[in-house]
Scaffold this motif. Structure first.
Motif, PDB file in Angstrom:
ATOM      1  N   VAL A   1       0.871  -1.175   0.000  1.00  0.00           N
ATOM      2  CA  VAL A   1       0.000   0.000   0.000  1.00  0.00           C
ATOM      3  C   VAL A   1       0.905   1.220   0.000  1.00  0.00           C
ATOM      4  N   THR A   2       0.679   2.133  -0.939  1.00  0.00           N
ATOM      5  CA  THR A   2       1.497   3.332  -1.035  1.00  0.00           C
ATOM      6  C   THR A   2       0.783   4.512  -0.388  1.00  0.00           C
ATOM      7  N   SER A   3       1.466   5.170   0.529  1.00  0.00           N
ATOM      8  CA  SER A   3       0.978   6.368   1.217  1.00  0.00           C
ATOM      9  C   SER A   3      -0.458   6.225   1.731  1.00  0.00           C
ATOM     10  N   PRO A   4      -0.678   5.327   2.702  1.00  0.00           N
ATOM     11  CA  PRO A   4      -2.029   5.171   3.254  1.00  0.00           C
ATOM     12  C   PRO A   4      -2.470   6.423   4.013  1.00  0.00           C
ATOM     13  N   SER A   5      -3.760   6.641   4.064  1.00  0.00           N
ATOM     14  CA  SER A   5      -4.317   7.777   4.798  1.00  0.00           C
ATOM     15  C   SER A   5      -4.002   7.638   6.286  1.00  0.00           C
ATOM     16  N   VAL A   6      -3.782   8.774   6.945  1.00  0.00           N
ATOM     17  CA  VAL A   6      -3.533   8.730   8.390  1.00  0.00           C
ATOM     18  C   VAL A   6      -4.845   8.702   9.171  1.00  0.00           C
ATOM     19  N   ASN A   7      -5.950   8.835   8.474  1.00  0.00           N
ATOM     20  CA  ASN A   7      -7.257   8.894   9.132  1.00  0.00           C
ATOM     21  C   ASN A   7      -7.935   7.536   9.177  1.00  0.00           C
ATOM     22  N   GLY A   8      -8.506   7.210  10.318  1.00  0.00           N
ATOM     23  CA  GLY A   8      -9.361   6.050  10.433  1.00  0.00           C
ATOM     24  C   GLY A   8      -8.668   4.708  10.536  1.00  0.00           C
ATOM     25  N   CYS A   9      -9.498   3.682  10.411  1.00  0.00           N
ATOM     26  CA  CYS A   9      -9.078   2.291  10.514  1.00  0.00           C
ATOM     27  C   CYS A   9      -9.021   1.699   9.109  1.00  0.00           C
ATOM     28  N   HIS A  10      -7.970   0.942   8.821  1.00  0.00           N
ATOM     29  CA  HIS A  10      -7.791   0.335   7.509  1.00  0.00           C
ATOM     30  C   HIS A  10      -7.807  -1.183   7.642  1.00  0.00           C
ATOM     31  N   ARG A  11      -8.627  -1.835   6.843  1.00  0.00           N
ATOM     32  CA  ARG A  11      -8.675  -3.299   6.861  1.00  0.00           C
ATOM     33  C   ARG A  11      -7.522  -3.866   6.042  1.00  0.00           C
ATOM     34  N   LEU A  12      -7.013  -4.975   6.531  1.00  0.00           N
ATOM     35  CA  LEU A  12      -5.987  -5.712   5.805  1.00  0.00           C
ATOM     36  C   LEU A  12      -6.662  -6.832   5.015  1.00  0.00           C
TER      37      LEU A  12
ATOM     38  N   ASN B   1       6.803  -1.709   7.701  1.00  0.00           N
ATOM     39  CA  ASN B   1       6.364  -0.315   7.699  1.00  0.00           C
ATOM     40  C   ASN B   1       7.486   0.572   7.155  1.00  0.00           C
ATOM     41  N   ARG B   2       7.355   0.973   5.913  1.00  0.00           N
ATOM     42  CA  ARG B   2       8.327   1.881   5.297  1.00  0.00           C
ATOM     43  C   ARG B   2       7.723   3.268   5.087  1.00  0.00           C
ATOM     44  N   THR B   3       6.778   3.622   5.949  1.00  0.00           N
ATOM     45  CA  THR B   3       6.202   4.967   5.891  1.00  0.00           C
ATOM     46  C   THR B   3       6.955   5.856   6.878  1.00  0.00           C
ATOM     47  N   LEU B   4       6.612   7.129   6.869  1.00  0.00           N
ATOM     48  CA  LEU B   4       7.212   8.068   7.813  1.00  0.00           C
ATOM     49  C   LEU B   4       6.424   8.154   9.121  1.00  0.00           C
ATOM     50  N   ASN B   5       5.410   7.293   9.255  1.00  0.00           N
ATOM     51  CA  ASN B   5       4.587   7.255  10.465  1.00  0.00           C
ATOM     52  C   ASN B   5       4.607   5.864  11.084  1.00  0.00           C
ATOM     53  N   ASP B   6       4.411   5.809  12.392  1.00  0.00           N
ATOM     54  CA  ASP B   6       4.265   4.536  13.084  1.00  0.00           C
ATOM     55  C   ASP B   6       2.840   4.032  12.876  1.00  0.00           C
ATOM     56  N   ILE B   7       2.630   2.728  13.081  1.00  0.00           N
ATOM     57  CA  ILE B   7       1.289   2.154  12.926  1.00  0.00           C
ATOM     58  C   ILE B   7       0.952   1.252  14.106  1.00  0.00           C
ATOM     59  N   TRP B   8      -0.344   1.038  14.296  1.00  0.00           N
ATOM     60  CA  TRP B   8      -0.870   0.058  15.249  1.00  0.00           C
ATOM     61  C   TRP B   8      -1.516  -1.061  14.442  1.00  0.00           C
TER      62      TRP B   8
ATOM     63  N   ARG C   1      -5.727  -8.074  11.238  1.00  0.00           N
ATOM     64  CA  ARG C   1      -6.808  -7.843  10.276  1.00  0.00           C
ATOM     65  C   ARG C   1      -7.058  -6.374   9.969  1.00  0.00           C
ATOM     66  N   SER C   2      -6.448  -5.458  10.756  1.00  0.00           N
ATOM     67  CA  SER C   2      -6.620  -4.035  10.486  1.00  0.00           C
ATOM     68  C   SER C   2      -5.444  -3.246  11.070  1.00  0.00           C
ATOM     69  N   TYR C   3      -5.350  -1.984  10.656  1.00  0.00           N
ATOM     70  CA  TYR C   3      -4.294  -1.117  11.194  1.00  0.00           C
ATOM     71  C   TYR C   3      -4.756   0.334  11.208  1.00  0.00           C
ATOM     72  N   SER C   4      -4.115   1.119  12.048  1.00  0.00           N
ATOM     73  CA  SER C   4      -4.320   2.560  12.072  1.00  0.00           C
ATOM     74  C   SER C   4      -2.955   3.232  12.102  1.00  0.00           C
ATOM     75  N   VAL C   5      -2.908   4.443  11.581  1.00  0.00           N
ATOM     76  CA  VAL C   5      -1.654   5.186  11.483  1.00  0.00           C
ATOM     77  C   VAL C   5      -1.573   6.170  12.632  1.00  0.00           C
ATOM     78  N   VAL C   6      -0.424   6.216  13.295  1.00  0.00           N
ATOM     79  CA  VAL C   6      -0.188   7.164  14.383  1.00  0.00           C
ATOM     80  C   VAL C   6       0.170   8.494  13.747  1.00  0.00           C
TER      81      VAL C   6
END
Length: 111
Positions: free
Chosen positions: A46-57, A67-74, A105-110
């Motif tokens: 996934v390229t540049s996911p939104s930082v808003n909300g919950c994302h299903r995997l 995680n090769r983004t500039l943000n941490d994830i849960w 099954r899901s993730y969110s961006v910090v």
């Protein structure tokens, strides 16, 4: 200064204000890529996911995340980013599930 030049300067300032406000709004993304491997051994990026909300995997679940983004994830074992034991994956790091545990099954961006 002429009226034409003042109007041009005012319009430029307004556009600059709108573009800066737009970058910090609902369209903000985590710059970079999030790569994960499903339970069925399919790799998805996934390229540049939104930082808003919950994302299903993937529906089958995910067993490895990079995680090769500039943000941490849960990471969560539920579909709705809720649960008692989320996993924190900092930027530029990866994680894998422990054999015998439920897949993510899901993730969110910090942010």
């Amino acid at each position: 200064m002429s009226v034409h030049r003042r109007l041009g300067t005012a319009a430029g300032a307004a556009l600059l204000t709108l573009s800066v406000a737009g970058c910090s709004g609902l369209g903000r993304t985590a710059v970079g890529t999030l790569t994960y491997e499903t339970e069925r051994e399919v790799v998805i990026t996934v390229t540049s996911p939104s930082v808003n909300g919950c994302h299903r995997l993937a529906p089958s679940g995910v067993r490895r995340v990079e995680n090769r983004t500039l943000n941490d994830i849960w990471l969560y074992q539920t579909l709705d980013c809720k649960g008692e034991t989320p996993i924190y994956v900092a930027t530029t790091l990866s994680d894998s599930i422990v054999p015998g545990t439920l897949p993510w099954r899901s993730y969110s961006v910090v942010h």
